[in-house]
Design a protein around this motif. Structure first.
Motif, PDB file in Angstrom:
ATOM      1  N   LEU A 125       0.834  -1.201   0.000  1.00  0.00           N
ATOM      2  CA  LEU A 125       0.000   0.000   0.000  1.00  0.00           C
ATOM      3  C   LEU A 125       0.870   1.252   0.000  1.00  0.00           C
ATOM      4  O   LEU A 125       0.569   2.225  -0.688  1.00  0.00           O
ATOM      5  N   ALA A 126       1.954   1.220   0.777  1.00  0.00           N
ATOM      6  CA  ALA A 126       2.863   2.371   0.811  1.00  0.00           C
ATOM      7  C   ALA A 126       3.507   2.602  -0.554  1.00  0.00           C
ATOM      8  O   ALA A 126       3.734   3.745  -0.957  1.00  0.00           O
ATOM      9  N   ARG A 127       3.783   1.523  -1.291  1.00  0.00           N
ATOM     10  CA  ARG A 127       4.436   1.645  -2.605  1.00  0.00           C
ATOM     11  C   ARG A 127       3.623   2.516  -3.553  1.00  0.00           C
ATOM     12  O   ARG A 127       4.190   3.301  -4.327  1.00  0.00           O
ATOM     13  N   VAL A 128       2.297   2.408  -3.486  1.00  0.00           N
ATOM     14  CA  VAL A 128       1.470   3.095  -4.473  1.00  0.00           C
ATOM     15  C   VAL A 128       1.030   4.490  -4.023  1.00  0.00           C
ATOM     16  O   VAL A 128       0.309   5.176  -4.751  1.00  0.00           O
ATOM     17  N   VAL A 129       1.468   4.912  -2.831  1.00  0.00           N
ATOM     18  CA  VAL A 129       1.084   6.222  -2.290  1.00  0.00           C
ATOM     19  C   VAL A 129       2.297   7.145  -2.299  1.00  0.00           C
ATOM     20  O   VAL A 129       3.403   6.737  -1.942  1.00  0.00           O
ATOM     21  N   ARG A 130       2.074   8.378  -2.689  1.00  0.00           N
ATOM     22  CA  ARG A 130       3.170   9.352  -2.701  1.00  0.00           C
ATOM     23  C   ARG A 130       3.628   9.640  -1.268  1.00  0.00           C
ATOM     24  O   ARG A 130       2.838   9.532  -0.323  1.00  0.00           O
ATOM     25  N   PRO A 131       4.893  10.032  -1.081  1.00  0.00           N
ATOM     26  CA  PRO A 131       5.350  10.453   0.241  1.00  0.00           C
ATOM     27  C   PRO A 131       4.459  11.571   0.788  1.00  0.00           C
ATOM     28  O   PRO A 131       4.107  12.501   0.055  1.00  0.00           O
ATOM     29  N   GLY A 132       4.061  11.433   2.033  1.00  0.00           N
ATOM     30  CA  GLY A 132       3.136  12.390   2.630  1.00  0.00           C
ATOM     31  C   GLY A 132       1.681  12.039   2.424  1.00  0.00           C
ATOM     32  O   GLY A 132       0.796  12.674   3.010  1.00  0.00           O
ATOM     33  N   GLY A 133       1.402  11.035   1.574  1.00  0.00           N
ATOM     34  CA  GLY A 133       0.033  10.578   1.382  1.00  0.00           C
ATOM     35  C   GLY A 133      -0.479   9.873   2.627  1.00  0.00           C
ATOM     36  O   GLY A 133       0.273   9.578   3.556  1.00  0.00           O
TER      37      GLY A 133
END
Length: 199
Positions: free
Chosen positions: A130-138
């Motif tokens: 899940l973290a892979r597909v979210v931009r930093p700060g998302g």
């Protein structure tokens, strides 16, 4: 497909047609959970393990016509129920595994996940996906319309110290998976852990 996936599909597939009828009063809780996640107009958001798509209308309302809403679930029958309820009009529905999302890295602004954690076969790896597909700060919302104690009572079981959703367990699990927990609520009427994607 792994045994874990087969069990999840069998469990939810058998219950999909009556899922919404079993929980008719959850709508306001989902709306409040989405509001706490805080998607903005134009955002790209994912409902991970969307089931019958109960969060999709609230996500669409938040991101507006310029935003992107995607619902992903492993169980075809749940997605069929979402379509019959008309929730496919709020977002694109994908039959996919949250452990291997068909999405580009850092392509999303936020993820909403209702009741997902208990069904992840490899929670640390799966939360990292899940973290892979979210931009930093998302942002990530791990949500349930009732809290841990109320859910345990409903399921006739006791809360145990190894419950992944207990704050002392969840905070380090999220941290190891690329997330930083920023708030945690566990009360009878709601479970909501909010996290931010590490940069």
């Amino acid at each position: 497909m792994t045994d874990d996936h087969t069990q999840v599909q069998e469990f939810f597939g058998a219950r999909a047609a009556r899922w919404d009828a079993r929980f008719p009063d959850d709508g306001p809780a989902f709306t409040a959970g989405v509001a706490a996640l805080g998607p903005r107009p134009g955002d790209a958001v994912l409902d991970a393990g969307c089931g019958t798509g109960r969060a999709l209308p609230a996500l669409r309302d938040a991101v507006g016509s310029t935003g992107t809403v995607i619902g992903v679930d492993l169980t075809p029958e749940m997605l069929d129920t979402a379509v019959r309820a008309g929730r496919d009009r709020a977002g694109a529905l994908l039959l996919a595994d949250v452990a291997r999302l068909p999405l580009r890295p850092e392509s999303l602004d936020a993820v909403f996940a209702s009741g997902l954690l208990a069904h992840l076969p490899h929670p640390e790896e799966n939360l990292r996906e899940l973290a892979r597909v979210v931009r930093p700060g998302g942002r990530l919302a791990l949500f349930h319309p009732i809290g841990r104690a109320a859910l345990a009572a409903h399921q006739s079981r006791r809360l145990t110290d190894d419950d992944l959703r207990a704050e002392p367990n969840l905070r380090p699990l999220l941290s190891r998976s690329g997330w930083t927990m920023v708030s945690y609520v566990d009360e009878d009427a709601r479970f909501l852990a909010l996290a931010v994607r590490q940069g």
